[in-house]
Design a protein around this motif. Sequence first.
Motif, PDB file in Angstrom:
ATOM      1  N   MET A  21       1.270  -1.233  -0.052  1.00  0.00           N
ATOM      2  CA  MET A  21      -0.238  -0.434   0.256  1.00  0.00           C
ATOM      3  C   MET A  21       0.832   0.993   0.276  1.00  0.00           C
ATOM      4  SD  MET A  21      -2.809   1.148   2.076  1.00  0.00           S
ATOM      5  CE  MET A  21      -3.494  -0.088   3.187  1.00  0.00           C
ATOM      6  N   GLY A  22       0.703   2.027  -1.156  1.00  0.00           N
ATOM      7  CA  GLY A  22       1.194   3.388  -0.548  1.00  0.00           C
ATOM      8  C   GLY A  22       0.761   4.444   0.151  1.00  0.00           C
ATOM      9  N   GLU A  23       1.859   4.814   0.447  1.00  0.00           N
ATOM     10  CA  GLU A  23       1.887   6.364   1.307  1.00  0.00           C
ATOM     11  C   GLU A  23       0.512   7.414   1.110  1.00  0.00           C
ATOM     12  OE1 GLU A  23       3.524   9.955   3.596  1.00  0.00           O
ATOM     13  OE2 GLU A  23       5.066   8.639   2.035  1.00  0.00           O
ATOM     14  N   ARG A  24       0.081   7.155   0.265  1.00  0.00           N
ATOM     15  CA  ARG A  24      -1.599   8.181  -0.046  1.00  0.00           C
ATOM     16  C   ARG A  24      -2.601   7.135  -0.020  1.00  0.00           C
ATOM     17  NH1 ARG A  24      -2.386  13.241  -1.869  1.00  0.00           N
ATOM     18  NH2 ARG A  24      -4.902  13.516  -3.128  1.00  0.00           N
ATOM     19  N   ALA A  25      -2.254   6.193  -0.194  1.00  0.00           N
ATOM     20  CA  ALA A  25      -3.725   5.292  -0.434  1.00  0.00           C
ATOM     21  C   ALA A  25      -3.416   5.163   1.469  1.00  0.00           C
ATOM     22  CB  ALA A  25      -3.175   3.729  -0.925  1.00  0.00           C
ATOM     23  N   LEU A  26      -2.443   4.616   2.031  1.00  0.00           N
ATOM     24  CA  LEU A  26      -2.286   4.787   3.578  1.00  0.00           C
ATOM     25  C   LEU A  26      -2.592   5.826   4.155  1.00  0.00           C
ATOM     26  CD1 LEU A  26      -1.860   2.846   5.716  1.00  0.00           C
ATOM     27  CD2 LEU A  26       0.622   3.602   5.552  1.00  0.00           C
ATOM     28  N   GLN A  27      -2.931   6.915   4.262  1.00  0.00           N
ATOM     29  CA  GLN A  27      -2.894   8.135   4.357  1.00  0.00           C
ATOM     30  C   GLN A  27      -4.759   7.710   4.333  1.00  0.00           C
ATOM     31  OE1 GLN A  27      -1.339  11.602   3.133  1.00  0.00           O
ATOM     32  NE2 GLN A  27      -2.261  12.524   4.695  1.00  0.00           N
ATOM     33  N   ASN A  28      -5.149   7.505   3.488  1.00  0.00           N
ATOM     34  CA  ASN A  28      -6.716   7.850   3.039  1.00  0.00           C
ATOM     35  C   ASN A  28      -7.174   6.828   3.484  1.00  0.00           C
ATOM     36  OD1 ASN A  28      -6.789   9.517   1.006  1.00  0.00           O
ATOM     37  ND2 ASN A  28      -6.827   8.417  -0.568  1.00  0.00           N
ATOM     38  N   ARG A  29      -6.657   5.393   4.075  1.00  0.00           N
ATOM     39  CA  ARG A  29      -7.285   4.125   5.066  1.00  0.00           C
ATOM     40  C   ARG A  29      -7.226   5.027   6.672  1.00  0.00           C
ATOM     41  NH1 ARG A  29     -10.761   1.993   2.772  1.00  0.00           N
ATOM     42  NH2 ARG A  29     -10.129  -0.004   4.023  1.00  0.00           N
ATOM     43  N   VAL A  30      -5.857   5.841   7.014  1.00  0.00           N
ATOM     44  CA  VAL A  30      -6.558   6.294   8.319  1.00  0.00           C
ATOM     45  C   VAL A  30      -7.290   7.151   8.286  1.00  0.00           C
ATOM     46  CG1 VAL A  30      -4.636   7.420   9.887  1.00  0.00           C
ATOM     47  CG2 VAL A  30      -3.256   5.711   8.552  1.00  0.00           C
ATOM     48  N   MET A  31      -7.926   8.407   7.777  1.00  0.00           N
ATOM     49  CA  MET A  31      -8.843   9.082   7.369  1.00  0.00           C
ATOM     50  C   MET A  31      -9.596   8.763   7.572  1.00  0.00           C
ATOM     51  SD  MET A  31      -7.051  11.843   5.009  1.00  0.00           S
ATOM     52  CE  MET A  31      -8.062  12.870   4.693  1.00  0.00           C
ATOM     53  N   LYS A  32     -10.106   7.130   6.874  1.00  0.00           N
ATOM     54  CA  LYS A  32     -11.448   6.557   6.539  1.00  0.00           C
ATOM     55  C   LYS A  32     -11.750   6.090   8.374  1.00  0.00           C
ATOM     56  CE  LYS A  32     -14.907   5.384   4.883  1.00  0.00           C
ATOM     57  NZ  LYS A  32     -15.945   5.802   4.589  1.00  0.00           N
ATOM     58  N   LEU A  33      -9.953   5.512   8.246  1.00  0.00           N
ATOM     59  CA  LEU A  33     -10.627   4.887   9.856  1.00  0.00           C
ATOM     60  C   LEU A  33     -10.900   6.009  10.627  1.00  0.00           C
ATOM     61  CD1 LEU A  33     -10.157   2.578  11.584  1.00  0.00           C
ATOM     62  CD2 LEU A  33      -7.941   3.169  11.937  1.00  0.00           C
ATOM     63  N   ARG A  34     -10.707   7.245  10.962  1.00  0.00           N
ATOM     64  CA  ARG A  34     -10.845   8.437  11.754  1.00  0.00           C
ATOM     65  C   ARG A  34     -11.970   9.025  12.057  1.00  0.00           C
ATOM     66  NH1 ARG A  34      -5.731  11.304  13.487  1.00  0.00           N
ATOM     67  NH2 ARG A  34      -4.417   9.600  14.662  1.00  0.00           N
ATOM     68  N   GLU A  35     -12.670   8.768  10.587  1.00  0.00           N
ATOM     69  CA  GLU A  35     -14.250   8.839  10.534  1.00  0.00           C
ATOM     70  C   GLU A  35     -14.582   7.495  11.504  1.00  0.00           C
ATOM     71  OE1 GLU A  35     -15.066   9.773   6.341  1.00  0.00           O
ATOM     72  OE2 GLU A  35     -13.101  10.901   6.115  1.00  0.00           O
ATOM     73  N   ILE A  36     -14.684   6.946  10.989  1.00  0.00           N
ATOM     74  CA  ILE A  36     -15.183   5.592  11.623  1.00  0.00           C
ATOM     75  C   ILE A  36     -15.610   5.702  12.742  1.00  0.00           C
ATOM     76  CG2 ILE A  36     -15.417   3.382  11.472  1.00  0.00           C
ATOM     77  CD1 ILE A  36     -14.845   3.175   8.363  1.00  0.00           C
ATOM     78  N   GLU A  37     -14.196   6.202  13.194  1.00  0.00           N
ATOM     79  CA  GLU A  37     -14.112   5.639  14.621  1.00  0.00           C
ATOM     80  C   GLU A  37     -14.916   6.934  15.198  1.00  0.00           C
ATOM     81  OE1 GLU A  37      -9.701   3.742  15.625  1.00  0.00           O
ATOM     82  OE2 GLU A  37     -10.161   5.741  15.051  1.00  0.00           O
ATOM     83  N   VAL A  38     -15.205   8.209  14.980  1.00  0.00           N
ATOM     84  CA  VAL A  38     -15.496   9.292  15.465  1.00  0.00           C
ATOM     85  C   VAL A  38     -17.277   9.027  14.967  1.00  0.00           C
ATOM     86  CG1 VAL A  38     -16.648  11.720  15.069  1.00  0.00           C
ATOM     87  CG2 VAL A  38     -14.198  11.011  15.132  1.00  0.00           C
ATOM     88  N   GLN A  39     -17.810   8.471  14.266  1.00  0.00           N
ATOM     89  CA  GLN A  39     -19.079   7.810  14.253  1.00  0.00           C
ATOM     90  C   GLN A  39     -19.732   6.670  15.537  1.00  0.00           C
ATOM     91  OE1 GLN A  39     -19.556   6.189  10.026  1.00  0.00           O
ATOM     92  NE2 GLN A  39     -19.042   8.583   8.856  1.00  0.00           N
ATOM     93  N   GLN A  40     -18.542   6.034  15.015  1.00  0.00           N
ATOM     94  CA  GLN A  40     -18.730   4.796  16.459  1.00  0.00           C
ATOM     95  C   GLN A  40     -18.916   5.859  17.807  1.00  0.00           C
ATOM     96  OE1 GLN A  40     -15.352   1.906  17.110  1.00  0.00           O
ATOM     97  NE2 GLN A  40     -16.530   0.496  17.017  1.00  0.00           N
ATOM     98  N   LYS A  41     -17.730   6.847  18.061  1.00  0.00           N
ATOM     99  CA  LYS A  41     -17.725   6.855  19.160  1.00  0.00           C
ATOM    100  C   LYS A  41     -18.944   7.486  19.419  1.00  0.00           C
ATOM    101  CE  LYS A  41     -15.765  10.301  22.634  1.00  0.00           C
ATOM    102  NZ  LYS A  41     -14.933  11.177  22.571  1.00  0.00           N
ATOM    103  N   ALA A  42     -20.142   8.304  18.179  1.00  0.00           N
ATOM    104  CA  ALA A  42     -21.349   8.873  18.478  1.00  0.00           C
ATOM    105  C   ALA A  42     -22.409   8.174  18.750  1.00  0.00           C
ATOM    106  CB  ALA A  42     -21.554   9.598  17.280  1.00  0.00           C
ATOM    107  N   LEU A  43     -21.772   7.049  17.991  1.00  0.00           N
ATOM    108  CA  LEU A  43     -22.875   5.920  18.406  1.00  0.00           C
ATOM    109  C   LEU A  43     -23.122   5.406  19.475  1.00  0.00           C
ATOM    110  CD1 LEU A  43     -23.135   4.482  14.682  1.00  0.00           C
ATOM    111  CD2 LEU A  43     -24.564   6.206  15.766  1.00  0.00           C
ATOM    112  N   GLU A  44     -22.334   4.635  20.411  1.00  0.00           N
ATOM    113  CA  GLU A  44     -21.921   4.380  21.151  1.00  0.00           C
ATOM    114  C   GLU A  44     -22.726   5.580  21.997  1.00  0.00           C
ATOM    115  OE1 GLU A  44     -21.963   2.055  24.193  1.00  0.00           O
ATOM    116  OE2 GLU A  44     -21.146   1.794  22.333  1.00  0.00           O
ATOM    117  N   GLU A  45     -22.371   6.717  22.167  1.00  0.00           N
ATOM    118  CA  GLU A  45     -22.404   8.319  23.112  1.00  0.00           C
ATOM    119  C   GLU A  45     -24.420   7.406  23.672  1.00  0.00           C
ATOM    120  OE1 GLU A  45     -20.771  11.149  22.365  1.00  0.00           O
ATOM    121  OE2 GLU A  45     -18.615  10.644  23.194  1.00  0.00           O
TER     122      GLU A  45
END
Length: 91
Positions: free
Chosen positions: A1-25
């Motif tokens: 996985m290239g650096e840009r693709a990895l960065q995109n995956r991390v950004m997507k992961l962070r978005e999902i984690e924010v949504q997950q936290k909101a749903l858990e609350e």
Amino acid sequence: MGERALQNRVMKLREIEVQQKALEEQAEKIRQEIKADMETKQVEEMKAGSFVIRWKTILSSRLDGKALKAALPEIYSQYCKSSESRRFTVA
């Protein structure tokens, strides 16, 4: 996985984690509302349609490792076992 693709995956992961936290609350708020209702009705079990909701007190006994280590360090070390794990973090 290239650096840009990895960065995109991390950004997507962070978005999902924010949504997950909101749903858990939201879920925790609903749990608290149900518990408050059960407390008001002074029940440990209720039926809601096809659902059975239980909020019961559970008693358990656990070994206090810290106290054992302080009082009987030889016995603590004799029965203590190590474990290994890996932690995934994104900073």
